[in-house]
Design a protein around this motif. Structure first.
Motif, PDB file in Angstrom:
ATOM      1  N   SER A  90       0.822  -1.218   0.000  1.00  0.00           N
ATOM      2  CA  SER A  90       0.000   0.000   0.000  1.00  0.00           C
ATOM      3  C   SER A  90       0.853   1.263   0.000  1.00  0.00           C
ATOM      4  CB  SER A  90      -0.913   0.009   1.237  1.00  0.00           C
ATOM      5  OG  SER A  90      -1.825  -1.055   1.212  1.00  0.00           O
ATOM      6  N   ILE A  91       2.001   1.193   0.653  1.00  0.00           N
ATOM      7  CA  ILE A  91       2.862   2.373   0.774  1.00  0.00           C
ATOM      8  C   ILE A  91       3.493   2.749  -0.559  1.00  0.00           C
ATOM      9  CG2 ILE A  91       5.020   3.209   1.792  1.00  0.00           C
ATOM     10  CD1 ILE A  91       4.284   1.439   4.271  1.00  0.00           C
ATOM     11  N   LEU A  92       3.948   1.776  -1.323  1.00  0.00           N
ATOM     12  CA  LEU A  92       4.670   2.071  -2.563  1.00  0.00           C
ATOM     13  C   LEU A  92       3.840   2.877  -3.566  1.00  0.00           C
ATOM     14  CD1 LEU A  92       6.676  -1.244  -3.052  1.00  0.00           C
ATOM     15  CD2 LEU A  92       7.604   1.020  -2.516  1.00  0.00           C
ATOM     16  N   PRO A  93       2.592   2.476  -3.888  1.00  0.00           N
ATOM     17  CA  PRO A  93       1.830   3.304  -4.828  1.00  0.00           C
ATOM     18  C   PRO A  93       1.506   4.688  -4.276  1.00  0.00           C
ATOM     19  CG  PRO A  93       0.482   1.493  -3.974  1.00  0.00           C
ATOM     20  CD  PRO A  93       1.886   1.223  -3.564  1.00  0.00           C
ATOM     21  N   ALA A  94       1.348   4.790  -2.949  1.00  0.00           N
ATOM     22  CA  ALA A  94       1.105   6.104  -2.357  1.00  0.00           C
ATOM     23  C   ALA A  94       2.330   7.003  -2.531  1.00  0.00           C
ATOM     24  CB  ALA A  94       0.762   5.950  -0.875  1.00  0.00           C
ATOM     25  N   MET A  95       3.510   6.428  -2.371  1.00  0.00           N
ATOM     26  CA  MET A  95       4.738   7.198  -2.590  1.00  0.00           C
ATOM     27  C   MET A  95       4.860   7.631  -4.037  1.00  0.00           C
ATOM     28  SD  MET A  95       7.557   5.083  -0.302  1.00  0.00           S
ATOM     29  CE  MET A  95       8.909   6.148  -0.868  1.00  0.00           C
ATOM     30  N   GLN A  96       4.553   6.733  -4.937  1.00  0.00           N
ATOM     31  CA  GLN A  96       4.644   7.056  -6.363  1.00  0.00           C
ATOM     32  C   GLN A  96       3.695   8.199  -6.703  1.00  0.00           C
ATOM     33  OE1 GLN A  96       3.557   3.920  -9.097  1.00  0.00           O
ATOM     34  NE2 GLN A  96       4.907   4.738 -10.672  1.00  0.00           N
ATOM     35  N   ALA A  97       2.468   8.130  -6.185  1.00  0.00           N
ATOM     36  CA  ALA A  97       1.481   9.171  -6.464  1.00  0.00           C
ATOM     37  C   ALA A  97       1.917  10.517  -5.885  1.00  0.00           C
ATOM     38  CB  ALA A  97       0.124   8.773  -5.890  1.00  0.00           C
ATOM     39  N   ALA A  98       2.617  10.483  -4.746  1.00  0.00           N
ATOM     40  CA  ALA A  98       3.033  11.717  -4.088  1.00  0.00           C
ATOM     41  C   ALA A  98       4.386  12.210  -4.563  1.00  0.00           C
ATOM     42  CB  ALA A  98       3.065  11.504  -2.574  1.00  0.00           C
TER      43      ALA A  98
END
Length: 205
Positions: free
Chosen positions: A88-96
């Motif tokens: 869950s963290i990785l796509p959130a980082m990519q989006a941010a």
């Protein structure tokens, strides 16, 4: 720095949050309950939610200079907590647009799984936990982030000693250990210094 910390309510996470705040950093954490972290500080922000809540995860990582996962298994937590969290963290980082990631793993994961007969024995005893660390590491290594995987041996609740050894080729031995307070200090120093990019340092007392 602005730090996003996942696993903040755990034994290592509490040390990390306090040390980061004491060092003058801004800290944002994800908690399942607002009272899950008994610490009040003007630079501490709580986001209430779980890893199934993409909006909450994105809110934690937004504008962060570094994201830190100190997730680990404990009573009541799913056996795949580390893998699920990073997933869950990785796509959130990519989006941010956030690139720096430090994730807590364990000595004995992946290529260190056969480092000694003792490690092979430990892996057989806590197979599910180590499989979770393996899968989490694979996700992190495959990501387009500036990652660091931190691999301590056995953790203790002892006092911080303020000294430790670290290195990708370090072999802590049968009696290898590290206090959670010193582990938190190493993680914070790694975040501050930008060291061990795309590396998996072992850290031990």
């Amino acid at each position: 720095m602005k730090l996003a910390i996942f696993g903040a309510s755990g034994a290592t996470g509490r040390h990390l949050v306090k040390q980061a705040l004491d060092a003058g950093h801004d800290v944002r954490v994800l908690l399942r309950r607002a009272d899950g972290l008994p610490l009040d500080h003007p630079r501490l922000s709580r986001i209430v939610g779980g890893f199934d809540d993409a909006v909450a995860v994105q809110a934690v990582v937004r504008n962060a200079d570094a994201v830190v996962s100190v997730l680990g298994s404990r009573k009541g937590a799913p056996a795949t907590i580390c893998t699920d969290g990073v997933r869950s963290i990785l796509p959130a980082m990519q989006a941010a647009g956030v690139r720096r990631l430090i994730a807590l793993s364990a000595y004995g994961a992946l290529e260190t799984s056969t480092a000694s007969w003792f490690i092979r024995f430990v892996r057989s005893v806590i197979a599910d936990k180590m499989r979770d660390k393996d899968n989490m590491e694979l996700l992190v290594r495959d990501s387009d982030t500036d990652w660091t995987l931190v691999r301590p041996p056995a953790l203790t609740n002892g006092q911080a000693q303020g000294r430790y050894r670290a290195g990708a080729a370090l072999r802590p031995g049968l009696t290898g250990h590290l206090s959670r307070a010193d582990l938190a200090a190493f993680i914070l120093a790694t975040a501050q210094g930008g060291s061990y990019i795309r590396a998996a340092p072992v850290v031990a007392a």
